[in-house]
Design a protein around this motif. Structure first.
Motif, PDB file in Angstrom:
ATOM      1  N   LYS A 134      -8.099  63.885  47.778  1.00 17.33           N
ATOM      2  CA  LYS A 134      -6.888  64.278  48.749  1.00 17.33           C
ATOM      3  C   LYS A 134      -7.006  65.816  49.029  1.00 17.33           C
ATOM      4  N   ASN A 135      -6.756  66.470  47.774  1.00 18.02           N
ATOM      5  CA  ASN A 135      -6.719  67.941  47.938  1.00 18.02           C
ATOM      6  C   ASN A 135      -7.958  68.577  47.081  1.00 18.02           C
ATOM      7  N   LEU A 136      -8.259  69.846  47.608  1.00 18.61           N
ATOM      8  CA  LEU A 136      -9.250  70.555  47.031  1.00 18.61           C
ATOM      9  C   LEU A 136      -8.750  72.112  46.782  1.00 18.61           C
ATOM     10  N   VAL A 137      -8.432  72.627  45.635  1.00 15.93           N
ATOM     11  CA  VAL A 137      -8.034  73.795  45.414  1.00 15.93           C
ATOM     12  C   VAL A 137      -8.982  74.699  44.610  1.00 15.93           C
ATOM     13  N   ILE A 138      -9.538  75.798  45.489  1.00  9.20           N
ATOM     14  CA  ILE A 138     -10.643  76.670  45.023  1.00  9.20           C
ATOM     15  C   ILE A 138      -9.849  78.137  44.621  1.00  9.20           C
ATOM     16  N   LEU A 139     -10.019  78.400  43.292  1.00  7.33           N
ATOM     17  CA  LEU A 139      -9.268  79.454  42.883  1.00  7.33           C
ATOM     18  C   LEU A 139     -10.768  80.482  42.619  1.00  7.33           C
ATOM     19  N   LEU A 251       0.443  74.391  43.367  1.00  8.54           N
ATOM     20  CA  LEU A 251       0.151  72.925  43.161  1.00  8.54           C
ATOM     21  C   LEU A 251       1.294  71.979  43.184  1.00  8.54           C
ATOM     22  N   MET A 252       2.554  72.478  42.838  1.00  6.17           N
ATOM     23  CA  MET A 252       3.759  71.794  42.930  1.00  6.17           C
ATOM     24  C   MET A 252       4.022  71.239  44.306  1.00  6.17           C
ATOM     25  N   SER A 253       3.539  72.036  45.227  1.00  2.41           N
ATOM     26  CA  SER A 253       3.724  71.706  46.705  1.00  2.41           C
ATOM     27  C   SER A 253       2.581  71.241  47.474  1.00  2.41           C
ATOM     28  N   LEU A 254       1.688  70.394  46.745  1.00  2.00           N
ATOM     29  CA  LEU A 254       0.627  70.105  47.124  1.00  2.00           C
ATOM     30  C   LEU A 254       0.964  68.547  48.029  1.00  2.00           C
ATOM     31  N   GLN A 255       0.387  68.331  49.180  1.00  2.00           N
ATOM     32  CA  GLN A 255       0.684  67.003  49.823  1.00  2.00           C
ATOM     33  C   GLN A 255      -0.067  65.948  49.134  1.00  2.00           C
ATOM     34  N   ASN A 256       0.629  65.181  49.039  1.00  4.76           N
ATOM     35  CA  ASN A 256       0.336  63.688  48.117  1.00  4.76           C
ATOM     36  C   ASN A 256       0.354  62.478  49.087  1.00  4.76           C
TER      37      ASN A 256
END
Length: 256
Positions: A134-139, A251-256
């Motif tokens: 669903k989500n991809l977080v690139i740091l 991360l806490m605000s990610l769309q689920n």
């Protein structure tokens, strides 16, 4: 961290955790740590190079994140307790990690989070199975092949006997980073496969992975559902630790 150190770390915080190994084949395994609520959506952490799961120990032990998510951090292939010392290219790493991810499917949204070298691993996984994430977080991820400067000294470190004078984790790191530019060239042709929501967090003064990667990703992820960029002004490469609160909030605000 050794198993004993892991036990001590989580015990001191009264946190329940799992310390397990998933068998991929007779030759390969994935070691991982899991915390949080197993019925919730998953945050899946991929460390940089060199590294291991404990790069994210602060995230896995955060009570707010545990209430909202299941959190899993692995030792990537070649590091920690996942076939330590055996380097693998981007394609092989993704092919090894993907079966493990599928085994953890709980029919809830799945988010990949990759820092540094973990960034291209996360992206590669998303090109292979776009509907799974669903989500991809690139740091601070290295995704643009043209931003990778030639490091012609790396092959010298791969020759005998010099290779065996380098600590094991750094040998693995040197190998995969030498292959990375060519791996990114191949992956560039696959980026259109990605349909996830994408969150990019990058320090504007990153001395290891240029900030120019951000504009490359904004243009390359043409089929992403959504792209959000959070620049961290004057930050260097090590944002998972130096800017924990910013990343946690995101991360806490990610769309689920």
């Amino acid at each position: 961290m050794t198993p004993k150190e892991t036990t001590t770390y989580f015990s001191n915080s009264n946190i329940e955790y799992k310390d397990l190994t998933f068998k991929i084949s007779d030759e390969h395994q994935i070691h991982y740590i899991e915390t949080g609520d197993s019925t919730k959506s998953t945050l899946f952490f991929l460390h940089g190079s060199p590294g291991s799961w404990d790069a994210y120990k602060k995230y896995l032990s955060d009570l707010d994140l545990q209430k909202q998510f299941r959190l899993i951090a692995i030792d990537r292939p070649g590091f920690g307790y996942s076939n330590f010392g055996t380097a693998e290219d981007l394609e092989t790493q993704a092919n090894l990690i993907l079966p493990f991810i599928k085994s953890k499917n709980n029919n809830q949204p799945f988010t990949l989070i990759g820092h540094s070298m973990g960034g291209p691993i996360a992206v590669k996984l998303a090109t292979k199975s776009p509907t799974l994430f669903k989500n991809l977080v690139i740091l601070a991820g290295s995704i643009d092949p043209n931003a990778e400067t030639p490091e012609n000294w790396r092959p010298i470190l791969m020759t005998k006997p010099i290779r065996y004078l380098i600590p094991g984790a750094f040998r693995t790191s040197n190998d995969e980073l030498w292959w990375l530019k060519d791996d990114l060239k191949i992956m560039k042709t696959q980026l259109h496969n990605i349909t996830s929501n994408i969150l990019i967090i990058h320090g504007t003064e990153d001395s290891l992975v240029p900030y120019s990667n951000v504009s490359f990703m904004e243009k390359a992820f043409i089929n992403a559902r959504k792209i959000e960029v959070i620049p961290i002004e004057k930050a260097d490469h090590f944002i998972p630790w130096t800017h924990f609160e910013i990343i946690k909030k995101s991360l806490m605000s990610l769309q689920n």
